[in-house]
Every structure is written in structure tokens, then in C-alpha cells.
Design a protein around this motif. Structure first.
Motif, PDB file in Angstrom:
ATOM      1  N   LEU A 140      42.652  -3.761 -31.270  1.00 30.69           N
ATOM      2  CA  LEU A 140      43.751  -4.676 -30.918  1.00 30.69           C
ATOM      3  C   LEU A 140      43.710  -5.064 -29.449  1.00 30.69           C
ATOM      4  N   GLU A 141      43.084  -4.216 -28.624  1.00 30.90           N
ATOM      5  CA  GLU A 141      43.027  -4.480 -27.193  1.00 30.90           C
ATOM      6  C   GLU A 141      41.777  -5.243 -26.783  1.00 30.90           C
ATOM      7  N   LEU A 142      40.810  -5.337 -27.710  1.00 32.90           N
ATOM      8  CA  LEU A 142      39.555  -5.993 -27.358  1.00 32.90           C
ATOM      9  C   LEU A 142      39.719  -7.500 -27.391  1.00 32.90           C
ATOM     10  N   LYS A 143      39.092  -8.176 -26.444  1.00 33.46           N
ATOM     11  CA  LYS A 143      39.243  -9.617 -26.328  1.00 33.46           C
ATOM     12  C   LYS A 143      37.940 -10.358 -26.601  1.00 33.46           C
ATOM     13  N   SER A 144      36.852  -9.873 -26.018  1.00 35.44           N
ATOM     14  CA  SER A 144      35.589 -10.607 -26.139  1.00 35.44           C
ATOM     15  C   SER A 144      34.910 -10.319 -27.476  1.00 35.44           C
TER      16      SER A 144
ATOM     17  N   LYS B 113      34.280  -6.863 -29.808  1.00 30.96           N
ATOM     18  CA  LYS B 113      34.727  -6.759 -31.199  1.00 30.96           C
ATOM     19  C   LYS B 113      33.551  -6.439 -32.134  1.00 30.96           C
ATOM     20  N   ALA B 114      32.371  -7.031 -31.833  1.00 35.80           N
ATOM     21  CA  ALA B 114      31.191  -6.748 -32.659  1.00 35.80           C
ATOM     22  C   ALA B 114      30.780  -5.280 -32.536  1.00 35.80           C
ATOM     23  N   ALA B 115      30.856  -4.753 -31.293  1.00 40.95           N
ATOM     24  CA  ALA B 115      30.514  -3.347 -31.107  1.00 40.95           C
ATOM     25  C   ALA B 115      31.491  -2.439 -31.843  1.00 40.95           C
ATOM     26  N   ALA B 116      32.774  -2.781 -31.782  1.00 42.12           N
ATOM     27  CA  ALA B 116      33.783  -1.988 -32.493  1.00 42.12           C
ATOM     28  C   ALA B 116      33.572  -2.051 -34.000  1.00 42.12           C
ATOM     29  N   ALA B 117      33.167  -3.220 -34.494  1.00 43.28           N
ATOM     30  CA  ALA B 117      32.901  -3.358 -35.935  1.00 43.28           C
ATOM     31  C   ALA B 117      31.727  -2.467 -36.350  1.00 43.28           C
ATOM     32  N   GLY B 118      30.703  -2.363 -35.485  1.00 39.55           N
ATOM     33  CA  GLY B 118      29.579  -1.479 -35.782  1.00 39.55           C
ATOM     34  C   GLY B 118      30.001  -0.030 -35.848  1.00 39.55           C
ATOM     35  N   VAL B 119      30.928   0.370 -34.939  1.00 38.80           N
ATOM     36  CA  VAL B 119      31.429   1.751 -34.966  1.00 38.80           C
ATOM     37  C   VAL B 119      32.197   2.001 -36.260  1.00 38.80           C
ATOM     38  N   VAL B 120      33.022   1.018 -36.661  1.00 37.41           N
ATOM     39  CA  VAL B 120      33.790   1.155 -37.903  1.00 37.41           C
ATOM     40  C   VAL B 120      32.849   1.285 -39.103  1.00 37.41           C
ATOM     41  N   ALA B 121      31.763   0.520 -39.115  1.00 36.64           N
ATOM     42  CA  ALA B 121      30.801   0.598 -40.220  1.00 36.64           C
ATOM     43  C   ALA B 121      30.182   1.992 -40.299  1.00 36.64           C
TER      44      ALA B 121
ATOM     45  N   LEU C  49      41.709   5.615 -36.716  1.00 35.97           N
ATOM     46  CA  LEU C  49      42.982   5.083 -36.240  1.00 35.97           C
ATOM     47  C   LEU C  49      42.867   4.657 -34.780  1.00 35.97           C
ATOM     48  N   ARG C  50      42.208   5.480 -33.970  1.00 39.93           N
ATOM     49  CA  ARG C  50      42.054   5.134 -32.558  1.00 39.93           C
ATOM     50  C   ARG C  50      41.198   3.876 -32.384  1.00 39.93           C
ATOM     51  N   ILE C  51      40.173   3.735 -33.198  1.00 38.58           N
ATOM     52  CA  ILE C  51      39.341   2.543 -33.092  1.00 38.58           C
ATOM     53  C   ILE C  51      40.118   1.310 -33.529  1.00 38.58           C
ATOM     54  N   ASP C  52      40.933   1.472 -34.582  1.00 38.43           N
ATOM     55  CA  ASP C  52      41.759   0.339 -35.007  1.00 38.43           C
ATOM     56  C   ASP C  52      42.702  -0.096 -33.890  1.00 38.43           C
ATOM     57  N   LEU C  53      43.311   0.909 -33.193  1.00 38.11           N
ATOM     58  CA  LEU C  53      44.194   0.570 -32.070  1.00 38.11           C
ATOM     59  C   LEU C  53      43.396  -0.054 -30.921  1.00 38.11           C
ATOM     60  N   LEU C  54      42.164   0.460 -30.742  1.00 38.96           N
ATOM     61  CA  LEU C  54      41.335  -0.091 -29.669  1.00 38.96           C
ATOM     62  C   LEU C  54      40.944  -1.531 -29.952  1.00 38.96           C
TER      63      LEU C  54
END
Length: 470
Positions: A263-267, A271-279, A256-261
Motif C-alpha cells: 500500500l505504501e509502494l508508489k513506483s 510493486k513488481a518486486a513486491a509481487a515477486g515476493v508474494v509469489a 500481512l506485512r507485505i500486503d501493508l507494504l
């Protein structure tokens, strides 16, 4: 084990009984021989005295009368050589070889008053002899025939009594040996069953304290050890299940925190790094889900083994597997299309019924179909049921790359993954879960190569009637 122990004890009983019987019968033969010898030697001495008196009186009338009376009474012949004359009764003559030898020995002043031992099943008689006369002169010889038939008859009667007593004693000893063996081995058999139960189910009941003191102490020690092992295994299962369950909450909060994070990411790099964390989170969730399923499957497998061992369980429902297979094939069809695979379900075969929990059968078939679609993309996957020698099998086969023979044995190990599949998402628990659920339903998972290439997974179940009476 009981047969081997009883065999050894039976051999010892036979040896003891035969030895004791032989000693008793030998003693009886010796006793009858001595008794007969004492009586006949007394008679022999008496006739020697009568013959000596007749020689002095030069009158054998009284001697002949006594000899005839004796032969008539006992049926035994007497022969006396007196001063060159032969006096005999009972048909005994000097032509008999034994009589001739006895006369020759007696003429040399050699007495022979020893009888051969009486044999229960011998034949013929025996002879005894002695000389008579003065200290410096042999006046004659007396030879007496000894009839052994009466002694043999007595010995045979004793044989019958001893044999009957030996049979009774042997039966009594064998019965006592069987009782003692059962008393000693009963705790051993209980211990063996308890060890098997502990091995297959992870738990066992308390052993009764019975048998010899050493086995009672062993039963107490095993019960204590089994309780410790059972508690330890149960604690480990609960720890795995509870830990997996409890980790879901922080993992869910982290997602949930990553999903909220996000929303704040721009570059794009962010976003690619966040997607890797989600994976990675999804991989962790998949792992936790697999561990929970495995813990449940292993618990079910242990329960199923315990119920099968105790033969007190509620029977599985006898079901037709085809509707379940049809539902799982329809559920897996979209994933198969996306992977370029072809799914086919062979029509229902009459009489193909199995004793299995329907939900767990669906789980097992679903796992096997998922594996086939994931690791054999573009393959033709076939689902069918077939009759086996012992019952019915659910078969899922594909014509994909399959697994080498050396990897098939390891494919049901926890967290095992084939090296060639390391880049394909997975947790290595699917086959383990299927194997445990099959065991819980008293079946088994068999993996083997599919000709000419591919993999075949068979879920084999015994015939329902065999399951009912197992």
C-alpha cells in the motif's frame, strides 16, 4: 522353514531308528544262531560218541534207536557212516549234495560245526558234521541236518516286535522334534512378523520372551530396537507436521506485512518486486500445505498397513465412487476450461463399488485431475470406473504429452518434478500424497502410458468382500 527343519530332523530320526533296529535284529539273529549251534553241536557230539561205542561193540541197534527218536522229536535227519555202513534216520541220505560234501570233509578229519546265520525270511536248512575215532584212525563220520524253521519263526517274532517298537520310537521322536522345532521357531516367526510389521507400519508390539536363551535375547534386543525406530520415525513425522504447521504463522504474518507494504509502494519497479515476493510466499505456503497433507497421508498409510496386518481394524465403508467422481469433475471443470482442456465422465457402471474413505477418494481424484489439467493443457481428460480382475479401478487418463517410461517410476517420489515441467508451479508432492492415501485404503496407484500418447492413472481397489475377509 519349519518344513525344512522337520524334514532334516525326520531324516535323522529315520536313520537313527533304522540303524538301531538293524543292530538289534543282527544281534538277535546272531544270538539265535549261537543258541541253535550250541544245542546241535552237543547232539552231534553225543551221536559221535554213540557211534564210536557201537563200532567197538559192533552193535548199532541202540544207535539206530537213538537216531530215530531224535529225528522224530526234532524233525531233523542224521546220517552216520560207520566202517563202510550207512546208518540214517529222518530221511537224510548221502545223495543230498550237502551231505556228500560233509562226509568228504569229515573223512579228512575236518569237522564243520558252524551254522550259517539265521535269516528271518530264508528257506531250507543247514548241516553240520564231524568225524569220530581214535587219535590215529577215523572210524566214521556223523552228519546232522539242522532245521532252521523254528529259529526263523522266533526271529520273525522279534522282527515284528522291533518294527513295532521302531515305529513307536520314530513317532515319539518325530513328535518331540515337531514340538522342539515349534518351540525354537515360534520366536523366529514372531520376529519375522514383527520385522514385516515394522517395515510396513513403522511400529510393532513387544515380542514375548520365549524359546531358547539366544532367541529370548534376540527378542529383547529387537523389541528395544523397534521401540527406538518407532519413536524416531514418529518424532520425525511430528517434527515435519509441527514445523509445517508452526511455519504458517510467521508466513501469514509476513504476507500481512507485505500486503501493508504494498500500500505504501508508489513506483512500478517496487510493486513488481513486491509481487515477486508474494509469489514466492505463495509457493512456500503451497509447499507447507503439501508437506502437511503428505504427513497426514503417510500417517494414514502406516495406520492402514497396521490395521491390515493385525486384522483387527474397522472396515472401510463400501461406497459407489461415481457420485464422488461426479463432484470432483464439476469442481475441476472451471480450471479445465481455463486450460483449454475437456473433461468427460463416463456413466456409472453397475456393481462398481469400492471400500474406501469417501473424503480421501475425493482428495486422490482431485489431485489427479489437478495434475492432468496442469501438465496436459488442452488435452481430453477422461474419468471412469472399470472392473478389474481383482476388483474395481478409478481411471483418470489424458491424451497430453505424458511422461517417458524412465520418469514414471520416479513420479511418486517426494518433491520429484519432471525436468520438462520445471517452469510450471508445483511442489512435487501430489502423486506421493495420492500413493500414500491409496495405501491407507488398501489400494494402489498405477501410472502407465496412455495410447497413443498421454498418461493414465489408475486407483485400484480390491473387491469389497475380499477386503472384508483379508
Amino acid at each position: 522353514m519349519k518344513v525344512r527343519v522337520l524334514g532334516i530332523l525326520s531324516l535323522l530320526v529315520v536313520i537313527i531308528v533304522v540303524t538301531v533296529s538293524s543292530v538289534i535284529l543282527t544281534s538277535a539273529s546272531r544270538e539265535l544262531t549261537q543258541e541253535l549251534q550250541i544245542n546241535r553241536v552237543a547232539a552231534l557230539n553225543r551221536f559221535a560218541q554213540l557211534a564210536s561205542d557201537a563200532a567197538e561193540d559192533n552193535d548199532t541197534t541202540q544207535l539206530q534207536r537213538e537216531m530215530d527218536r531224535y529225528s522224530e522229536l526234532y524233525g531233523e535227519g542224521i546220517l552216520i557212516r560207520l566202517q563202510g555202513r550207512i546208518i540214517h534216520s529222518g530221511g537224510l541220505s548221502e545223495d543230498h549234495p550237502d551231505v556228500g560234501n560233509a562226509l568228504n570233509r569229515a573223512s579228512l578229519n575236518l569237522s564243520d560245526t558252524t551254522l550259517n546265520p539265521v535269516r528271518a525270511f530264508g528257506t531250507g536248512g543247514d548241516t553240520i558234521s564231524r568225524s569220530f575215532g581214535t587219535a590215529s584212525q577215523v572210524l566214521g563220520e556223523v552228519v546232522m541236518e539242522v532245521n532252521l524253521d523254528a529259529a526263523r519263526q522266533k526271529l520273525r517274532e522279534r522282527w515284528i516286535a522291533v518294527v513295532l517298537a521302531a515305529v513307536a520310537l520314530g513317532a515319539l521322536l518325530l513328535l518331540a522334534a515337531a514340538r522342539i522345532t515349534a518351540w525354537v521357531l515360534r520366536p523366529v516367526h514372531r520376529l519375522s512378523r514383527a520385522v514385516h510389521e515394522l517395515e510396513t507400519t513403522g511400529k510393532t508390539g513387544q515380542l514375548p520372551e520365549a524359546g531358547p536363551p539366544e532367541l529370548r535375547e534376540l527378542s529383547r534386543s529387537f523389541t528395544a530396537m523397534a521401540g527406538t525406530v518407532t519413536d524416531s520415525m514418529e518424532s520425525q513425522r511430528r517434527l515435519i507436521a509441527d514445523t509445517s504447521h508452526q511455519l504458517r504463522n510467521p508466513v501469514g504474518a509476513l504476507r500481512l506485512r507485505i500486503d501493508l507494504l504494498q500500500l505504501e509502494l508508489k513506483s512500478e519497479p517496487e510493486k513488481a518486486a513486491a509481487a515477486g515476493v508474494v509469489a514466492e510466499l505463495e509457493r512456500v505456503e503451497e509447499m507447507l500445505d503439501g508437506v502437511l497433507k503428505l504427513a497426514t497421508a503417510e500417517h494414514r498409510a502406516f495406520e492402514g498397513a497396521a490395521r491390515a496386518d493385525q486384522a483387527e481394524h474397522q472396515r472401510h465403508a463400501v461406497i459407489d465412487p461415481f457420485p464422488i467422481l461426479q463432484g470432483e469433475v464439476e469442481r475441476a471443470a472451471p480450471a479445465a476450461r481455463n486450460a483449454g482442456s475437456q473433461l468427460s465422465l463416463e456413466g456409472p457402471a453397475p456393481g462398481n463399488q469400492i471400500a474406501c474413505d469417501p473424503d480421501e477418494l475425493a482428495h486422490m481424484v482431485g489431485e489427479l485431475l489437478t495434475n492432468a489439467i496442469k501438465y496436459a493443457p488442452g488435452a481430453h481428460i477422461t474419468v471412469a470406473t472399470l472392473q478389474t480382475q481383482g476388483g474395481t479401478a478409478v481411471v483418470i487418463s489424458d491424451d497430453g504429452p505424458g511422461l517417458p517410461a524412465e520418469q514414471l517410476a520416479a513420479s511418486t517420489s517426494r518433491f520429484w518434478r519432471a525436468p520438462q515441467h520445471s517452469k510450471i508451479p508445483g511442489n512435487g508432492l501430489g502423486m506421493t500424497i495420492v500413493e500414500r492415501l491409496a495405501q491407507a485404503n488398501r489400494g494402489r496407484l498405477v501410472l502407465e502410458p496412455h495410447k497413443p500418447h498421454g498418461l493414465t492413472a489408475r486407483l485400484e481397489f480390491a473387491k469389497p468382500e475380499e477386503d472384508m475377509h483379508a
